[in-house]
Design an enzyme around this catalytic site. Structure first.
Site, PDB file in Angstrom:
ATOM      1  N   CYS A 184      -1.468  12.771  -8.818  1.00 14.57           N
ATOM      2  CA  CYS A 184      -2.331  12.190  -7.772  1.00 14.57           C
ATOM      3  C   CYS A 184      -3.416  13.146  -7.272  1.00 14.57           C
ATOM      4  CB  CYS A 184      -1.490  11.715  -6.605  1.00 14.57           C
ATOM      5  SG  CYS A 184      -0.441  10.335  -7.055  1.00 14.57           S
TER       6      CYS A 184
ATOM      7  N   HIS B  12      -6.039  10.837  -0.247  1.00 14.03           N
ATOM      8  CA  HIS B  12      -5.337  10.113  -1.309  1.00 14.03           C
ATOM      9  C   HIS B  12      -4.536   8.994  -0.646  1.00 14.03           C
ATOM     10  CE1 HIS B  12      -2.866   9.082  -4.652  1.00 14.03           C
ATOM     11  NE2 HIS B  12      -1.765   9.632  -4.157  1.00 14.03           N
TER      12      HIS B  12
ATOM     13  N   ASN C  13      -1.526   2.511  -4.296  1.00 12.21           N
ATOM     14  CA  ASN C  13      -1.751   3.860  -4.804  1.00 12.21           C
ATOM     15  C   ASN C  13      -2.191   3.783  -6.265  1.00 12.21           C
ATOM     16  OD1 ASN C  13      -1.591   6.482  -5.718  1.00 12.21           O
ATOM     17  ND2 ASN C  13       0.463   6.878  -4.927  1.00 12.21           N
TER      18      ASN C  13
END
Ligand code: UT7
Length: 338
Positions: free
Chosen positions: A115, A255, A285
């Site tokens: 990520c 994020h 996500n």
């Protein structure tokens, strides 16, 4: 005069198919209320269809970026694609994207930092600009998380979605662009968030498929704890190092893994919700896609001189924060229908 790397354009793409919380309620033992309260997610996009890899979305994001910035594909000198779900183990998804959009003069490669990949790739691309080596670098963040998501695992399948974004980096000497970064890894985090099989340690076998080892494995609560502390730490560190108070920060670009992790980071920075980019409710996500998708969604609200703090945490563990002084005011979109 110091050369810095400015983001001079943003492109993005999310697939059409919308997977809602209501649909997930029919697939696993969950509720819309649980998902919204624990993560902030309402829906996510999925790339459907046979032989559709991450590059499909990366190509669309880059094409939009080139059209919006009036860049000819042959002008691009370097392409870095941050992805955890490449089309193939090799060659790189960046190469597939480059060939499809005609970036024939560029060299290209993928970057794997889960990520945090988009931040790591952005920092890497910026170095080539700062050194004076290249003048046009494309950095992509793209993932088809649905390809490694186990839709029988209720704690994980509710989080992830598919999407891609891309930015163009160009040199400037007027003090805008990427000004600082803190990037970190700790390999001890491997066991909490990883894909057990499919790599060289455990190549695909009938057993690995039967045991569902080609899906992402995550101990969510443990990852959550590390994410909250580390993402907030590096964001605060970047602010301190650059003598930025909360009033100086125009935007936090976090994020999008869990709304509660984003809130904790904003609180630690002393930044109110009006300064926090948020689209997790729409996309979930998307791993490497989250930060460029935020930049694309908020591009029309960004002004030259705005101070942006980007922050991410992910598998590895990997985490980091980047300080950007935004380089341009909103400009008319040449690709918009008149
Ligand atoms: O982007 C890369 C890095 N990844 C992240 O940052 C993700 C970090 N982790 C998270 O966001 C959260 O840990 C999750 C969203 C994955 C899970 O939320 P949580 O609040 O940590 O839940 P938990 O795993 O601690 O589970 C709490 C309870 C459990 O039930 P019991 O044992 O207390 O009875 C779970 O079985 O919630 C249950 N649960 C669910 N209930 C309804 C777990 N998933 C669900 C679900 N619906 N989808």
């Amino acid at each position: 005069m110091r050369i810095t790397a400015a983001i001079t354009g943003v492109g993005a793409y999310v697939p059409e198919y919308v997977l809602t919380n209501e649909e997930l309620e029919k697939m696993v033992d969950t509720t819309d209320e649980w998902i919204v309260t624990r993560t902030g997610i309402k829906e996510r996009r999925l790339l459907k269809g046979e032989n559709q890899g991450t590059s499909v979305m990366g190509i669309k994001a880059v094409q939009q970026l080139l059209d919006k910035t009036g860049t000819r594909p042959e002008e691009v000198e370097l392409v870095i694609c941050a992805t955890t779900t490449p089309d193939l183990v090799f060659p790189a998804t960046a190469n597939i994207i480059s060939a499809a959009v005609g970036m024939s003069q560029a060299f290209s490669y993928d970057m794997q930092a889960a990520c945090s990949g988009f931040l790591f790739a952005l920092a890497t691309g910026a170095q080539f600009i700062q050194a004076g080596t290249y003048k046009k670098v494309v950095v992509i963040g793209a993932d088809k998380m649905s390809s490694i998501t186990d839709y029988t695992d209720r704690s994980n399948c509710i989080i992830f979605g598919d999407g891609a974004g891309a930015v163009l980096l160009e040199p400037t000497t007027d003090g805008h662009g990427l000004l600082d970064q803190v990037l970190r890894t700790d390999g001890k985090g491997e066991q909490y968030l990883y894909q057990k099989a499919g790599g060289s340690r455990r190549p695909p076998s009938i057993e690995s498929v039967t045991n569902r080892e080609h899906f992402m494995y995550q101990e969510g609560a443990t990852v959550f704890k590390f994410a909250v502390t580390n993402m907030a730490d590096v964001a605060a560190q970047v602010m301190e190092r650059n003598h930025l108070t909360n009033a100086d920060v125009s935007w936090l670009v976090p994020h999008q893994a869990n709304k509660r992790i984003i809130d904790a980071t904003a609180n630690r920075m002393g930044v109110g919700p009006e300064k926090v980019m948020l689209n997790i409710h729409r996309y979930g996500n998307t791993t490497n896609g989250t930060i460029p998708l935020c930049l694309a969604d908020y591009e029309s609200q960004l002004r030259r001189g705005d101070n942006l703090i980007l922050a991410a945490f992910g598998g590895g563990f990997t985490w980091g924060s980047i300080y950007i002084k935004w380089a341009y005011d909103p400009k008319p979109d040449p690709t918009a229908a008149s």
